[in-house]
Design a protein around this motif. Structure first.
Motif, mmCIF file in Angstrom:
data_model
loop_
_atom_site.group_PDB
_atom_site.id
_atom_site.type_symbol
_atom_site.label_atom_id
_atom_site.label_comp_id
_atom_site.label_asym_id
_atom_site.label_seq_id
_atom_site.Cartn_x
_atom_site.Cartn_y
_atom_site.Cartn_z
ATOM 1 N N VAL A 14 0.668 -1.101 0.029
ATOM 2 C CA VAL A 14 -0.114 0.189 0.000
ATOM 3 C C VAL A 14 0.842 1.210 0.091
ATOM 4 C CG1 VAL A 14 -1.637 1.277 1.654
ATOM 5 C CG2 VAL A 14 -1.933 -1.173 1.296
ATOM 6 N N GLU A 15 0.422 2.088 -0.839
ATOM 7 C CA GLU A 15 1.293 3.641 -0.804
ATOM 8 C C GLU A 15 0.152 4.558 0.189
ATOM 9 O OE1 GLU A 15 3.027 7.027 -3.666
ATOM 10 O OE2 GLU A 15 1.978 5.447 -4.538
ATOM 11 N N LYS A 16 0.760 4.862 1.174
ATOM 12 C CA LYS A 16 -0.273 6.007 2.059
ATOM 13 C C LYS A 16 -0.674 7.019 1.295
ATOM 14 C CE LYS A 16 0.333 4.029 6.460
ATOM 15 N NZ LYS A 16 0.564 4.355 7.963
ATOM 16 N N ILE A 17 -1.987 7.557 1.428
ATOM 17 C CA ILE A 17 -2.623 8.707 1.075
ATOM 18 C C ILE A 17 -2.215 9.686 2.163
ATOM 19 C CG2 ILE A 17 -4.225 9.973 0.148
ATOM 20 C CD1 ILE A 17 -5.332 7.442 -0.902
ATOM 21 N N PRO A 30 -5.287 24.769 6.713
ATOM 22 C CA PRO A 30 -5.252 24.288 8.275
ATOM 23 C C PRO A 30 -5.976 22.670 8.163
ATOM 24 C CG PRO A 30 -7.356 25.572 7.466
ATOM 25 C CD PRO A 30 -6.234 25.411 6.425
ATOM 26 N N ASP A 31 -5.716 22.003 9.334
ATOM 27 C CA ASP A 31 -6.122 20.776 9.642
ATOM 28 C C ASP A 31 -7.715 20.964 9.763
ATOM 29 O OD1 ASP A 31 -3.822 19.536 9.717
ATOM 30 O OD2 ASP A 31 -3.566 19.787 11.810
ATOM 31 N N LYS A 32 -8.353 20.073 9.034
ATOM 32 C CA LYS A 32 -10.018 20.007 8.890
ATOM 33 C C LYS A 32 -10.375 18.823 9.737
ATOM 34 C CE LYS A 32 -10.108 22.310 4.525
ATOM 35 N NZ LYS A 32 -10.260 22.068 3.174
ATOM 36 N N GLY A 33 -10.206 18.662 11.153
ATOM 37 C CA GLY A 33 -10.746 17.702 11.685
ATOM 38 C C GLY A 33 -9.919 16.134 11.299
ATOM 39 N N PRO A 34 -10.476 15.193 11.948
ATOM 40 C CA PRO A 34 -9.754 13.888 11.995
ATOM 41 C C PRO A 34 -9.486 13.476 10.362
ATOM 42 C CG PRO A 34 -12.048 13.618 12.691
ATOM 43 C CD PRO A 34 -11.838 14.979 12.464
ATOM 44 N N LYS A 35 -8.353 13.010 10.224
ATOM 45 C CA LYS A 35 -7.937 12.323 9.025
ATOM 46 C C LYS A 35 -8.049 11.021 8.720
ATOM 47 C CE LYS A 35 -4.168 15.917 8.737
ATOM 48 N NZ LYS A 35 -2.834 16.059 8.654
ATOM 49 N N LEU A 36 -8.494 10.432 7.705
ATOM 50 C CA LEU A 36 -8.598 8.972 7.548
ATOM 51 C C LEU A 36 -6.915 8.520 7.183
ATOM 52 C CD1 LEU A 36 -11.690 8.597 5.214
ATOM 53 C CD2 LEU A 36 -11.583 7.489 7.409
ATOM 54 N N ASN A 37 -6.842 7.134 7.701
ATOM 55 C CA ASN A 37 -5.453 6.639 7.561
ATOM 56 C C ASN A 37 -5.882 5.753 6.321
ATOM 57 O OD1 ASN A 37 -2.915 5.908 7.959
ATOM 58 N ND2 ASN A 37 -3.303 4.404 9.452
ATOM 59 N N SER A 38 -5.646 6.233 5.061
ATOM 60 C CA SER A 38 -6.045 5.396 4.069
ATOM 61 C C SER A 38 -4.781 5.242 2.990
ATOM 62 C CB SER A 38 -7.199 6.080 3.240
ATOM 63 O OG SER A 38 -6.836 7.353 2.868
ATOM 64 N N GLY A 39 -4.860 4.284 2.185
ATOM 65 C CA GLY A 39 -3.813 4.070 0.887
ATOM 66 C C GLY A 39 -4.442 3.343 -0.153
ATOM 67 N N LYS A 40 -3.554 3.609 -0.964
ATOM 68 C CA LYS A 40 -3.746 2.932 -2.481
ATOM 69 C C LYS A 40 -3.121 1.742 -2.667
ATOM 70 C CE LYS A 40 -3.913 3.742 -7.497
ATOM 71 N NZ LYS A 40 -3.464 4.755 -8.465
ATOM 72 N N VAL A 41 -3.744 0.759 -2.821
ATOM 73 C CA VAL A 41 -3.331 -0.856 -3.247
ATOM 74 C C VAL A 41 -2.302 -0.525 -4.505
ATOM 75 C CG1 VAL A 41 -3.728 -3.182 -3.327
ATOM 76 C CG2 VAL A 41 -5.227 -1.763 -1.797
ATOM 77 N N VAL A 66 -8.004 1.567 0.311
ATOM 78 C CA VAL A 66 -8.371 0.933 1.597
ATOM 79 C C VAL A 66 -8.091 1.611 2.760
ATOM 80 C CG1 VAL A 66 -7.951 -1.238 0.251
ATOM 81 C CG2 VAL A 66 -5.861 0.041 1.769
ATOM 82 N N LEU A 67 -8.909 1.562 3.676
ATOM 83 C CA LEU A 67 -8.954 2.045 5.278
ATOM 84 C C LEU A 67 -7.760 1.284 5.883
ATOM 85 C CD1 LEU A 67 -9.888 4.232 7.025
ATOM 86 C CD2 LEU A 67 -11.503 2.822 7.787
ATOM 87 N N LEU A 68 -6.592 1.990 6.523
ATOM 88 C CA LEU A 68 -5.619 1.278 7.286
ATOM 89 C C LEU A 68 -5.792 1.467 8.727
ATOM 90 C CD1 LEU A 68 -3.164 2.499 4.981
ATOM 91 C CD2 LEU A 68 -3.813 0.243 4.864
ATOM 92 N N PRO A 69 -5.238 0.298 9.501
ATOM 93 C CA PRO A 69 -5.310 0.689 10.899
ATOM 94 C C PRO A 69 -4.212 1.592 11.162
ATOM 95 C CG PRO A 69 -4.066 -1.466 10.205
ATOM 96 C CD PRO A 69 -4.706 -0.783 8.914
ATOM 97 N N GLU A 70 -4.529 2.239 12.399
ATOM 98 C CA GLU A 70 -3.769 3.311 12.812
ATOM 99 C C GLU A 70 -2.215 2.851 13.034
ATOM 100 O OE1 GLU A 70 -3.462 6.652 16.370
ATOM 101 O OE2 GLU A 70 -5.087 5.362 16.396
ATOM 102 N N TYR A 71 -2.038 1.628 13.643
ATOM 103 C CA TYR A 71 -0.578 1.227 13.715
ATOM 104 C C TYR A 71 -0.606 -0.151 13.132
ATOM 105 C CZ TYR A 71 -0.736 4.585 17.370
ATOM 106 O OH TYR A 71 -0.968 5.568 18.269
#
Length: 97
Positions: A14-17, A30-41, A66-71
């Motif tokens: 995965v390449e993280k976005i 500016p930061d606009k709230g929580p970011k999704l931890n996502s990436g492209k397969v 895809v949605l990735l786990p935080e760690y």
């Protein structure tokens, strides 16, 4: 020479976005709230086998977001790009527009 990594078994490359923090003209966003931890397969392995020897294919395809786990995941550097390897069951879901 460019290298290409083909994941083994049920692993996914995965390449993280990373959302941009600046515009092309240099304006800070500016930061606009929580970011999704996502990436492209980028690449997927062939899958794994069950006890009877039947192939269980990977649940995502190349090009999906895809949605990735935080760690977790294993960081891999190929050339000047960074990727992460995850197991199929570590992927939390796919993202669609």
């Amino acid at each position: 020479m460019a290298k290409r990594l083909l994941p083994s078994l049920n692993r996914i490359l995965v390449e993280k976005i990373v959302p941009p923090s600046k515009t092309n003209s240099g304006i800070l966003l500016p930061d606009k709230g929580p970011k999704l931890n996502s990436g492209k397969v980028v690449a997927v392995g062939p899958g794994t086998r069950d006890k009877e020897g039947n192939l269980i294919p990977v649940s995502v395809k190349e090009g999906e977001t895809v949605l990735l786990p935080e760690y977790g995941g294993t960081q891999v550097k190929l050339g000047d790009k960074e990727y992460h390897l995850y197991r199929d069951d570590d992927i939390l879901g796919t993202l669609h527009d």
